[in-house]
Scaffold this active site. Sequence first.
Site, short mmCIF file in Angstrom:
data_model
loop_
_atom_site.label_atom_id
_atom_site.label_comp_id
_atom_site.label_asym_id
_atom_site.label_seq_id
_atom_site.Cartn_x
_atom_site.Cartn_y
_atom_site.Cartn_z
N ASP A 121 -10.84 1.57 -3.41
CA ASP A 121 -11.44 1.23 -2.01
C ASP A 121 -13.07 1.18 -2.02
OD1 ASP A 121 -9.22 0.92 -0.53
OD2 ASP A 121 -9.23 2.91 0.40
N ASP A 134 0.80 -1.21 0.13
CA ASP A 134 -0.09 -0.07 0.06
C ASP A 134 1.01 1.50 -0.01
OD1 ASP A 134 -2.33 1.51 -0.03
OD2 ASP A 134 -3.05 0.32 1.62
C1 GLA Z 1 -5.82 1.86 2.16
C2 GLA Z 1 -6.39 0.80 1.26
C3 GLA Z 1 -7.12 -0.17 2.02
C4 GLA Z 1 -6.72 -0.51 3.30
C5 GLA Z 1 -6.36 0.70 4.14
C6 GLA Z 1 -5.44 0.15 5.36
O1 GLA Z 1 -6.86 2.86 2.18
O2 GLA Z 1 -6.69 1.07 -0.07
O3 GLA Z 1 -7.78 -1.20 1.37
O4 GLA Z 1 -5.90 -1.44 3.02
O5 GLA Z 1 -5.17 1.73 3.37
O6 GLA Z 1 -4.95 1.28 6.23
#
Ligand code: GLA
Length: 711
Positions: free
Chosen positions: A533, A471
């Site tokens: 997301d 990430d």
């Molecule tokens: C980002 C990712 C999510 C999750 C969060 C965790 O927003 O896109 O899917 O993994 O971080 O903090």
Amino acid sequence: MTLITITDGPTFTLRNAHLAYAMRVNARGVLEHLCFGPSLAEAPPPLSLPLRHCTVMLKDHETLSLNDLPQEYATAGQGDFSAPALHLGARDNSVLGLRYKSHALLLDKPPADSLPTARGNASQTLCVTLQDAVQQIEVDLFYTIWNDHGVIARRSVIRNVGSRPVSLRQVASTALDLSPGEYSVQHFHGSWAREFNEERLSLPTGRFTIESTRGTSSNAHMPYLALIEADATEVTGRCYGMTLIYSGNYSISVERGEFGRIRLLAGLNDFDFDWTLEPGEDFVTPEALHGFSPDGLGGLSHVWHDFIRAKITPERFRDTSRPTYLNTWEAAYFDVSEQSVLQLADEAADLGVEMLVLDDGWFKGRTDDRRALGDWIADPERFPSGIPALAQHVRDRGLKFGIWLEPEMVSPDSSLYRAHPDWAISAPGRDPSRGRHQLTLDLSKAEVVDHIHAWLDALLASAPIDYVKWDMNRNMTDLGSGARAHRYMLGLYRLLGRLTQDHPDVIFETCASGGNRFDLGMLSYMPQGWISDMCDPVGRLDIINGASHLFPPDVMAAYIGPSPNHQNGRISSLSARYMAGLPCAAHGISLGLADIARSRPQLQQFMGQSGKSAADRLGSRFDRLRKTAQETIWQQTSRDCQTVYLIAFQVLNAPNLPIRQVRLRGLEPMATYILQDGRSYKGNQLMHYGLPLDQPTEDFSAELLILKKVS
Ligand code: GLA
């Protein structure tokens, strides 16, 4: 197979069954663009340029004005007033006039330092070297064509052959001057949780630019722009697409000049960019890709999908079905512990899911998003046995184990930051801006890259980890230099190259708050990405539909999230949430225990179906059959052409809707296809008359029709 021919002049022609690209050195040594388009046996003759009034001609020439001559790598200062491909700093006078010096035909595609590039197997590369004797600069222009793809790759290398430093202010990877024509521009913009929105506009006179200055390729603008014939559809019309194998600050522009010439430029963003090239040094640009299809937007997508699978994403996973998974994020957020994760692992096993993914919240002190990034050891209170033991316990349940990491970041409240505050990106004398309460580690520094490599390598070696969600949750600020932003990317690519080489069986998934860095640079190392997301079905439809213009389903992951949706509050059925992600290669669930208990049989059914059909989604043909505000219909045809999935959504229900019917594409005309309910059709019936669809019974209704080819 001869892909590149060189005739007197010299004139260079790159040609395969899908396209032809030609250029010649004209009488003044200018590398002139001749054509890019369908694979004609003969390239068209050079444009005859009429005498213009009030334009600037090359010395001793009546009609040769650089301002309308199509060129391969234009520069400023000698009569071309459009945006240049290469621009030097003005301190010592920036005028450039690049002229032909030499060329070479290369059977092996050369690497580009630590930048990712498309794999060169079954390709030929032409290198044309231009020079400016006054500035003492040489430019190598690399062109690669493959046996069987409608794609040309281009990049450039700038060399300082003089004795004083040169400042590079703008260095395009590619510049392409197309002949006048009526085109529309297609591009994709967005933001967090609503990525990949398509926009089309008539090609304006003047310059239209998409770009990023955020340190990531960004969700604000996917680094992709297509020029499509004004009346192009999904199946008709000439379409030119253009993207970069790069994940940082970029710019892609299209400019129509006063004589109709169309210039496409792509490369590093010149914003804040100033790179000093010392004598003897060279500068390598990221690789740019030009795709062409005469068969509309769908045809162009097929060109990209085939190319990305064959030449960009790691070969190791190309034919490997992706495991179904249960991800802890929307099930528990930061409220995870060894016990709760193992409970979810038991549920996952019961649902027939193949992998448990431990998302954010597992490392020391990470109880919310304000702290602990950088301290990558398991929280001793909540995960007393540590990650290796937890991974083994998950494995003992017959599951694979995956983990979330955000290696490029550091929280100010972390041991790492307290020990190395200078490792975070900051500008002299300023406290850096925060994004999600965190700072970015400066990957332009070798010791920072080495530190990240050391702990990550040790973690991957210490535990049976099958998957990493990589990430990156903030845009970069406080850089103060485009050159530093580029050095960051070089550091990141070096890191990813080492890790993926040393841990070839780990599935890395790229994520940046969803799709904030979803590009061919990251996908050169990672077979799949978390594109958004947004898991609400209606939101997902638009996102997948938009992303599919460039990206194949092979690189997309989707999970069933909770309802009401946590991003937009919409209530939707489990089935709609599942179906909206159906084309994606990787399927999963992110639901808590209570949600799982409520929907157990359906989840078992869906995950079973996902597992069984996983191989069909790899290398599949994806067609956008219909896309309106109310309806989305996709066709996904397995690589072996034996199974056709038709996924049809109606967003809002309405009474007495018109008859719903849809025509399929790419089937074998005389073959017989049988639906789940036993109805049978010939391929040509389905392609010419279509398949009737059910009337929706509720809002966000989704219908899946599976056709099997029987003869
Ligand atoms: C980002 C990712 C999510 C999750 C969060 C965790 O927003 O896109 O899917 O993994 O971080 O903090």
